[in-house]
Design an enzyme around this catalytic site. Structure first.
Site, PDB file in Angstrom:
ATOM      1  N   GLU A 127       0.804  -1.218   0.000  1.00 52.92           N
ATOM      2  CA  GLU A 127       0.000   0.000   0.000  1.00 52.92           C
ATOM      3  C   GLU A 127       0.836   1.265   0.000  1.00 52.92           C
ATOM      4  OE1 GLU A 127      -3.296   0.508  -0.063  1.00 52.92           O
ATOM      5  OE2 GLU A 127      -3.655  -1.633  -0.428  1.00 52.92           O
ATOM      6  N   LYS A 128       1.635   1.379   1.035  1.00 55.70           N
ATOM      7  CA  LYS A 128       2.487   2.562   1.118  1.00 55.70           C
ATOM      8  C   LYS A 128       3.900   2.071   0.958  1.00 55.70           C
ATOM      9  CE  LYS A 128       0.236   6.235   3.489  1.00 55.70           C
ATOM     10  NZ  LYS A 128      -0.808   5.932   4.429  1.00 55.70           N
ATOM     11  N   ARG A 129       4.655   2.860   0.233  1.00 58.18           N
ATOM     12  CA  ARG A 129       6.027   2.452  -0.022  1.00 58.18           C
ATOM     13  C   ARG A 129       6.763   2.092   1.263  1.00 58.18           C
ATOM     14  NH1 ARG A 129       8.604   4.811  -4.981  1.00 58.18           N
ATOM     15  NH2 ARG A 129       6.968   4.304  -6.418  1.00 58.18           N
TER      16      ARG A 129
END
Ligand code: GLU
Length: 307
Positions: free
Chosen positions: A238-240
């Site tokens: 989802e988020k780096r």
């Protein structure tokens, strides 16, 4: 002409496995043919830039066994060059100011496809110049009603309808920050990058960059998009920053050769995950057609467990 590739990290956090994956692919691409590999720090979006992130990324790359030619290029030091390109497009009558807010655009634009941004509906294109601006405007470029086709070396052929899929892009935001699309293509052309090796999340940016290069009178580079890195369960990271970082693996006592071995197997550059240095990998990859992976790569549990 000798091959030239680059790795272009944004200094917004530590180097994660997805970054290491792209960096290794790009490095091997050039080094297996004795080509040039450049490092460019994409630090234009200053609110997101973290102090020390550049230094830490460079350290992690070096730990992995990756190097680069010449000095590190920083986009924050190249504003005059981007400004000049904007001037060229302005003189061609392609630039116009836009003071639409995101909410206004969302109300008029057609619903974006999953993961895509809104296509600007062109509200400010023909607006009355005497109306005055409600806020410092962004600068947009008029995109023509044209189809850009290109062959990605790994992913195959793509065609994009610039008016329908892209719309008039912002080249400079209202706060004065140059867009990623403008800066990246100007830098790739200026530094004679011959093949852009980067993550498949940037496929949709490619037609914009090709069009910008041609409109500015330059030959665009070729592109090779390596597949995305996903979690062990196959879901998108989802988020780096939720991806395991190289630093965490390093702190957990893993050797760089083991990390490179896993990445090499994932990329399709090696048949096993045997620990290996990037230099040995480049040598093993020299002079043969490489079976680059096309599908997303699941991070093996052995790497996640350490992070
Ligand atoms: N700076 C971009 C990123 O970190 C990469 C840009 C590119 O490779 O074109 O996602």
């Amino acid at each position: 002409m000798a091959v030239c590739t680059r790795f272009a990290p944004s200094p917004t956090g530590d180097l994660h496995l997805g970054g290491a994956w792209t960096a290794l692919a790009s490095w091997v691409w050039a080094r297996r043919e004795g080509g040039t590999h450049l490092l460019r720090v994409e630090d234009l979006d200053s609110p997101r830039v973290l102090r020390d992130a550049e230094e830490r990324i460079l350290e992690d790359l070096t730990w992995l066994g990756l190097d680069w030619d010449g000095p590190v290029v920083r986009q924050s030091e190249r504003s005059e060059i981007y400004e000049a390109a904007l001037g060229t497009l302005y003189r061609k009558g392609l630039i116009y100011p836009c003071d639409c807010s995101r909410a206004e655009i969302a109300r008029v634009a057609s619903a974006p496809h999953e993961g895509e941004e809104l296509v600007y509906p062109g509200t400010c294109r023909e607006r009355d110049r005497a109306r005055g601006m409600r806020r410092t405007p962004a600068l947009r470029v008029r995109m023509p009603d044209e189809v850009v086709g290109y062959g990605d070396i790994i992913q195959g052929h793509f065609e994009h309808d610039l008016a329908r899929d892209v719309g008039d892009q912002v080249l400079r935001r209202g706060d004065g920050v140059f867009s990623y699309q403008l800066a990246v293509i100007i830098d790739d052309v200026a530094s004679h990058v011959s093949v852009v090796v980067r993550g498949a999340d940037l496929l949709a940016s490619t037609p914009r960059q090709i069009w910008l290069a041609r409109t500015l009178g330059a030959e665009p580079p070729r592109y090779a998009h390596v597949p995305l890195v996903v979690g062990p369960d196959g879901t998108r990271l989802e988020k780096r920053n939720r991806a395991p970082t190289v630093r965490a693996l390093r702190k957990a006592g893993m050797s760089p050769e083991r990390v490179v071995g896993e990445l090499a197997l994932g990329l399709g550059l090696a048949e096993t995950n045997e620990p290996i240095t990037p230099a040995a990998l480049a040598k093993a990859c020299a002079g043969r057609e490489l079976p680059w992976r096309k599908e997303p790569w699941r991070i093996p549990l052995s790497l996640v467990a350490h992070s």
